[in-house]
Design a protein around this motif. Sequence first.
Motif, PDB file in Angstrom:
ATOM      1  N   VAL A  47      20.584  -1.684  11.788  1.00 37.44           N
ATOM      2  CA  VAL A  47      21.422  -1.271  10.672  1.00 37.44           C
ATOM      3  C   VAL A  47      20.786  -0.053  10.018  1.00 37.44           C
ATOM      4  N   ARG A  48      21.610   0.937   9.718  1.00 36.80           N
ATOM      5  CA  ARG A  48      21.110   2.119   9.002  1.00 36.80           C
ATOM      6  C   ARG A  48      21.581   2.035   7.559  1.00 36.80           C
ATOM      7  N   ILE A  49      20.622   2.078   6.645  1.00 36.48           N
ATOM      8  CA  ILE A  49      20.953   1.978   5.225  1.00 36.48           C
ATOM      9  C   ILE A  49      20.521   3.256   4.533  1.00 36.48           C
ATOM     10  N   ALA A  50      21.450   3.888   3.851  1.00 33.34           N
ATOM     11  CA  ALA A  50      21.110   5.094   3.100  1.00 33.34           C
ATOM     12  C   ALA A  50      20.843   4.705   1.653  1.00 33.34           C
ATOM     13  N   ILE A  51      19.614   4.975   1.203  1.00 32.99           N
ATOM     14  CA  ILE A  51      19.243   4.692  -0.185  1.00 32.99           C
ATOM     15  C   ILE A  51      18.775   6.006  -0.794  1.00 32.99           C
ATOM     16  N   GLY A  52      19.509   6.508  -1.780  1.00 33.57           N
ATOM     17  CA  GLY A  52      19.165   7.803  -2.358  1.00 33.57           C
ATOM     18  C   GLY A  52      19.077   8.844  -1.261  1.00 33.57           C
ATOM     19  N   PRO A  53      17.974   9.602  -1.195  1.00 30.71           N
ATOM     20  CA  PRO A  53      17.885  10.691  -0.215  1.00 30.71           C
ATOM     21  C   PRO A  53      17.423  10.240   1.176  1.00 30.71           C
ATOM     22  N   VAL A  54      17.044   8.977   1.351  1.00 28.29           N
ATOM     23  CA  VAL A  54      16.522   8.580   2.667  1.00 28.29           C
ATOM     24  C   VAL A  54      17.404   7.528   3.346  1.00 28.29           C
ATOM     25  N   THR A  55      17.305   7.537   4.667  1.00 29.40           N
ATOM     26  CA  THR A  55      18.003   6.537   5.470  1.00 29.40           C
ATOM     27  C   THR A  55      16.945   5.681   6.147  1.00 29.40           C
ATOM     28  N   SER A  90       0.798  -1.220   0.000  1.00 30.75           N
ATOM     29  CA  SER A  90       0.000   0.000   0.000  1.00 30.75           C
ATOM     30  C   SER A  90       0.836   1.279   0.000  1.00 30.75           C
ATOM     31  N   ALA A  91       2.149   1.141   0.274  1.00 33.86           N
ATOM     32  CA  ALA A  91       2.973   2.342   0.371  1.00 33.86           C
ATOM     33  C   ALA A  91       3.015   3.081  -0.960  1.00 33.86           C
ATOM     34  N   LEU A  92       2.762   4.389  -0.905  1.00 35.95           N
ATOM     35  CA  LEU A  92       2.704   5.179  -2.130  1.00 35.95           C
ATOM     36  C   LEU A  92       4.087   5.585  -2.626  1.00 35.95           C
ATOM     37  N   ASN A  93       5.019   5.687  -1.662  1.00 29.79           N
ATOM     38  CA  ASN A  93       6.310   6.261  -2.011  1.00 29.79           C
ATOM     39  C   ASN A  93       7.385   5.195  -2.155  1.00 29.79           C
ATOM     40  N   VAL A  94       7.921   5.119  -3.343  1.00 23.41           N
ATOM     41  CA  VAL A  94       8.986   4.148  -3.597  1.00 23.41           C
ATOM     42  C   VAL A  94      10.185   4.908  -4.151  1.00 23.41           C
ATOM     43  N   ILE A  95      11.307   4.729  -3.498  1.00 24.72           N
ATOM     44  CA  ILE A  95      12.535   5.346  -4.013  1.00 24.72           C
ATOM     45  C   ILE A  95      13.434   4.216  -4.482  1.00 24.72           C
ATOM     46  N   HIS A  96      13.822   4.269  -5.751  1.00 27.02           N
ATOM     47  CA  HIS A  96      14.692   3.253  -6.311  1.00 27.02           C
ATOM     48  C   HIS A  96      16.028   3.915  -6.595  1.00 27.02           C
ATOM     49  N   ALA A  97      17.034   3.575  -5.791  1.00 30.42           N
ATOM     50  CA  ALA A  97      18.327   4.250  -5.912  1.00 30.42           C
ATOM     51  C   ALA A  97      19.416   3.332  -5.378  1.00 30.42           C
ATOM     52  N   PRO A  98      20.663   3.629  -5.725  1.00 25.17           N
ATOM     53  CA  PRO A  98      21.756   2.802  -5.197  1.00 25.17           C
ATOM     54  C   PRO A  98      21.882   2.955  -3.682  1.00 25.17           C
ATOM     55  N   VAL A  99      22.325   1.890  -3.019  1.00 29.80           N
ATOM     56  CA  VAL A  99      22.595   1.939  -1.574  1.00 29.80           C
ATOM     57  C   VAL A  99      23.852   2.776  -1.380  1.00 29.80           C
ATOM     58  N   ARG A 100      23.725   3.887  -0.624  1.00 26.18           N
ATOM     59  CA  ARG A 100      24.881   4.773  -0.433  1.00 26.18           C
ATOM     60  C   ARG A 100      25.795   4.274   0.665  1.00 26.18           C
ATOM     61  N   SER A 101      25.193   3.783   1.756  1.00 34.94           N
ATOM     62  CA  SER A 101      26.041   3.283   2.841  1.00 34.94           C
ATOM     63  C   SER A 101      25.240   2.333   3.717  1.00 34.94           C
ATOM     64  N   ILE A 102      25.962   1.467   4.393  1.00 39.06           N
ATOM     65  CA  ILE A 102      25.341   0.539   5.350  1.00 39.06           C
ATOM     66  C   ILE A 102      26.127   0.666   6.654  1.00 39.06           C
ATOM     67  N   ALA A 103      25.451   1.092   7.727  1.00 37.42           N
ATOM     68  CA  ALA A 103      26.147   1.256   9.011  1.00 37.42           C
ATOM     69  C   ALA A 103      25.453   0.429  10.070  1.00 37.42           C
ATOM     70  N   GLU A 104      26.197  -0.465  10.703  1.00 40.98           N
ATOM     71  CA  GLU A 104      25.603  -1.306  11.750  1.00 40.98           C
ATOM     72  C   GLU A 104      25.764  -0.639  13.105  1.00 40.98           C
ATOM     73  N   LEU A 105      24.674  -0.531  13.873  1.00 36.57           N
ATOM     74  CA  LEU A 105      24.700   0.020  15.226  1.00 36.57           C
ATOM     75  C   LEU A 105      24.129  -1.056  16.130  1.00 36.57           C
ATOM     76  N   GLY A 106      24.988  -1.888  16.654  1.00 34.46           N
ATOM     77  CA  GLY A 106      24.490  -2.995  17.468  1.00 34.46           C
ATOM     78  C   GLY A 106      23.678  -3.935  16.600  1.00 34.46           C
ATOM     79  N   ASN A 107      22.424  -4.218  16.998  1.00 36.01           N
ATOM     80  CA  ASN A 107      21.617  -5.146  16.207  1.00 36.01           C
ATOM     81  C   ASN A 107      20.763  -4.428  15.157  1.00 36.01           C
TER      82      ASN A 107
END
Lengths: 345, 276
Positions: free
Chosen positions: A300-308, A281-298
Amino acid sequence: MATLLLDRITVALRSYELELSLEVGSTLALVGPSGAGKTTVLRAVAGLVRPRAGRIAVDDDVWFDGPRGVDVPAERRRIGLVFQEYALFPHMTVRQNIEYARKHGADDYLERFRIAHLERARPAQLSGGEKQRVALARALAREPQVLLLDEPLSALDAHTKTAVRAELHDLLSTLDIPVLLVTHDFEDAAALADTVGVIVDGKLRQTGTPSGLVAQPADSFVASFTGANLLHGDAEPGPESTRVRLDDGSVVATADPAHGRVVLAVYPWDVTVASEPPHDSALNVIHAPVRSIAELGNRVRIAIGPVTAEITAESLRRLALVAGRPAFATFKATGTRVVAEHEDR
Amino acid sequence: MRRSLLAFAYVAAALLALAFLLLPILAIFAHSSPARLVQQLSNPVVTDALEVSLKTSVLAQLLIVLLGTPAAYLLASRRFPGHALAVTLVELPLVLPPAVAGIGLLAAFGHFGLLGSSLHAVGITLPFTQSAVTIAVAYVASPLYIRQAIAAFEATDAQLAAASRTLGAGPARTFFRVVLPLARGGLIAGLALSFARGIGEFGATIMFAGSLQGVTQTFSLAIYAEFARNFDATLAMSGVLVLFSIVLLVALRIGLTWQRSSSTGSPSLFGLTSSS
């Protein structure tokens, strides 16, 4: 429980003036970037900095009253201040540090804070967590009317921080005095305090419960400070939802009404990540390369295009995402909030 | 080849410099037999000088510590108009030629000096008394202590003084229990320097106090007075001063090590900073 009241306190800082009013009932955290004047607030309450104007009182005890010329010296205000680097006396043992605050009954505090076995140690021999326990014991040994904590977790390494944060949270919940703490980390503030005040450039921007600030950030600064992604673009009312053309050309939908230049706040935990085009149902889809993957304990923060996005480590393994390869980030129109733009200094 | 030559030159220069610095000191002990030197220690000129030096030095250093410590603390922890000037003026006696200091003291406290007649009126005569020696020593040596004390107080962590205040200690308790113990090493180092300078004082003392055996003749003055008459006595006294200097040097080292290990940060008066 007593109430600590700061009434229109003004302190001149290097480049601007600190000016705020606060009412601290149980535990209040002031958060803000460094240099926002957070520590100065604590020093003013402690009597280490003299405000230019205003009033500071705990119930009926007035510690500072500008117009009336009241300024109780620091040593006669019953406060417990835990300094950022703890400020333990290096030439005294743990026991002597606590006895400095109270002549008799240091044993109770040594035991309560599980530092009895360290009583003969000097501060230089202690670990970060131990130093903090000594500093807290010493501050509370004075039986203060108010407890002040300056960046209580910043001197600790990431490994001990989580444990100490939980420990501190338990301690604070047993205290029946107002606690005012300052930190630059919203997560720490949210974990430790019932009420969080965001302070920027010496002024209080917004006060509320941690979840209240996240649900309704007053502006883009508060939103970003509480961890949101900020998306800048131009809004145009659509038939069902507002369409926002982001500066990178992509279009997203928001449930909030808006028109013209806007900032959208999207929290990382409202963003889902997929390696295949999603059908939901989600209206917003961003299709972009993964900019970074940062693990914080259990987590993970993934930056894809303009969003994390924030996902679990387990999800990351299941999705088999790799930095540089495209992925899908989706979020619902109801998961976005239009916030007012904050003018940077 | 060239490299080893350079290394050799370094070592040779270092050895030469060290030999040059040590030779006169060794010569003091090598010139006469130890027995003759020890025998000289009971010479009345030597014992009188020892007594004068000890009395005046101890008194002078006491004055320096009692007045210099609060002065240094104030200069280290408060910023006020004329602060830089005050710090510079404190150091003036350090660069002043000792003979000039002696003349200055005479011009201030002598019979015909600025304060001389007022002092005379209340029955105090200073020049050529033992008190004059104390004053001359205090005048010349105090900058060394005060300078070091300012540095020591400036190096104590202001947060600790602030913490002391928040724990209910007033300015006095904060000073004696926190600031002073933390600055202790630097203060001891300053005292060692000041003591060394005071013991070696010559110029100002001889101008302002003269060189009367048993009254104003200190070790340094006695060495000069005796060296044409009884060289063994001057050697014995010099030997004593060498040993004393070594003790002071050790005290200085220990003091500076303590200071380094116990303090960081910037100064403030009793943990208070002004907000304006």
